[in-house]
Design an enzyme around this catalytic site. Sequence first.
Site, PDB file in Angstrom:
ATOM      1  N   ARG A 287     -10.548 -11.331   1.805  1.00 43.21           N
ATOM      2  CA  ARG A 287     -11.394 -12.392   1.243  1.00 43.21           C
ATOM      3  C   ARG A 287     -10.698 -13.752   1.288  1.00 43.21           C
ATOM      4  O   ARG A 287     -11.361 -14.786   1.306  1.00 43.21           O
ATOM      5  CB  ARG A 287     -11.796 -12.012  -0.181  1.00 43.21           C
ATOM      6  CG  ARG A 287     -10.660 -11.902  -1.166  1.00 43.21           C
ATOM      7  CD  ARG A 287     -10.998 -11.060  -2.392  1.00 43.21           C
ATOM      8  NE  ARG A 287     -11.025  -9.643  -2.063  1.00 43.21           N
ATOM      9  CZ  ARG A 287     -11.335  -8.684  -2.927  1.00 43.21           C
ATOM     10  NH1 ARG A 287     -11.647  -9.009  -4.184  1.00 43.21           N
ATOM     11  NH2 ARG A 287     -11.338  -7.424  -2.562  1.00 43.21           N
TER      12      ARG A 287
ATOM     13  N   LYS B  63       0.833  -1.198   0.000  1.00 42.58           N
ATOM     14  CA  LYS B  63       0.000   0.000   0.000  1.00 42.58           C
ATOM     15  C   LYS B  63       0.875   1.258   0.000  1.00 42.58           C
ATOM     16  O   LYS B  63       2.029   1.214   0.432  1.00 42.58           O
ATOM     17  CB  LYS B  63      -0.876   0.034   1.264  1.00 42.58           C
ATOM     18  CG  LYS B  63      -1.959  -1.005   1.342  1.00 42.58           C
ATOM     19  CD  LYS B  63      -2.698  -0.895   2.657  1.00 42.58           C
ATOM     20  CE  LYS B  63      -3.807  -1.932   2.763  1.00 42.58           C
ATOM     21  NZ  LYS B  63      -4.930  -1.618   1.855  1.00 42.58           N
TER      22      LYS B  63
END
Length: 532
Positions: free
Chosen positions: A344, A270
């Site tokens: 996920r 990130k």
Amino acid sequence: MDYRAISAQGPALSQVNADALVVVLTPELIQTGDATLDRIVDETVKADDFALKAGRTLYVHRPAGLKSARLVLAVASSAQPKGVKAAVGKALNSVKELGVANAAVAVAQGLSLTDSHAQALVQAVADATYVFRHTKPSAPKPGALKKVTVLCADTELAAVKQGLTRGEALAKGVTLARELGNLPGNYCTPSHLAQEARQLARTHKHIKVEVLERPALEKLKMGSFLSVTNGSAQPPKFIVLRYQGAAASQAPLVLVGKGITFDTGGISLKPGAGMDEMKYDMGGAASVLGTFRTIAELQPKVNLIGLIPTCENMPSGTATKPGDVVTSMSGQTIEVLNTDAEGRLILCDALTYAERFKPAAVVDIATLTGACVIALGHQHSGLFSADDELAQALLTAGQEALDTAWRMPLDEEYGESLKSNFADLGNVGGREGGAITAAVFLSKFTQAYRWAHLDIAGSAWKSGAAKGGTGRPVGLLTQFILNQAVAGAGAIQPLPTKSTKTVGKVSAAARRPVAKKAVAKTARKKAVAGQA
């Protein structure tokens, strides 16, 4: 906090002896029935010192004719619980730095108090008095407020007391979730979350906890979950909580909370700006623990399971790489196209694990996508479900708890972008509809039961000057569970059993590896159904 309710209306209001008397009005309801209070309202309005507009407050020190040392007038946007909550919160914020140890709250004539009003009032008090101090000794000390008394009619007394009790239990759960979220990543590790779960079990006899370590996860073949942990020195944990408030034959509700205690993005690193906020990526896990804290106190007649897969997502020489293919517990293979879509990957194995409880319904909660923040901002959590009954039950609970969600689409066509040339599915699609494709990905692992997904990326914490955890959606989840308990025979019922892997007890399941044949059989079924 000591919450009480007493019967006091009209002329009795000026005789209430408190450090502060908070009176909630609305633009339409401005009379209290107490001559002294009504005179003060009338005089201040005529002098243009006080406007009867939503959000306005007025502080009066040592008002003549009142036994209370301080008076705060607050105008609510409406007579609904949401309006009263906002007004009380603003009033208390105006006096929280003063020496107010006990406050009394009254409302205008015509504003009938219900249990929902009382619950909302407790939420307002909790929000106004919350201070995070764990890693900031210089933070302001908690205010002097220790007692809040609600003044109401005789006919409202029972409902108000019930609402205060429920609100106080909810406030404890929300506060726990906020505290966990606000802890920095070097404090709140997967091991810390496991310890918090064990502490809940020690404190509340109705909660049982089991923590699965890496060897057990390997036996369960949770390859997707474990792939996220590859770059971290922190050991992963899989926390299983159980609350049994109903007969063992009653199908449980299952909550699955994403517990990424810090998310760097892994190899798909990130940007540095704002990365500190990724300590909040365990907001789903915090909400499950907070909900169990509340449920243990209220003890509804319902069975509840909590599943928390928790780990860090870190870059290193052993970290999972973009393009790697991992095998999930369901047997489906996943091409990891972006290691920053890790939530996920841990949730899908937890959702497969949930099958063994033969649940009435499963709700997963996750700070899953920035796309959901773009879509809904910070007001609503994103709700995804193909089950209309379950979706409506969650939406209704959110409205009742003032912890709202907004239903998003889940059309199967969105799954087209998850196709992979090298695995059963990729873990990301394109930028368009990112929150939806994330939910579609999770849906591939939920065919055996009723399921809903809450994306809380925009609601679990605030940025900027007000940076901090919100404790959401503990309110929504708690209200949903309470509503199901009240519904009894009318509660949501489980789908017919589809899985061959379900077993009766958590402890037995934790020690029992999943049979390869069962995994393969389940995968084939999903492939035939067009889900793999």
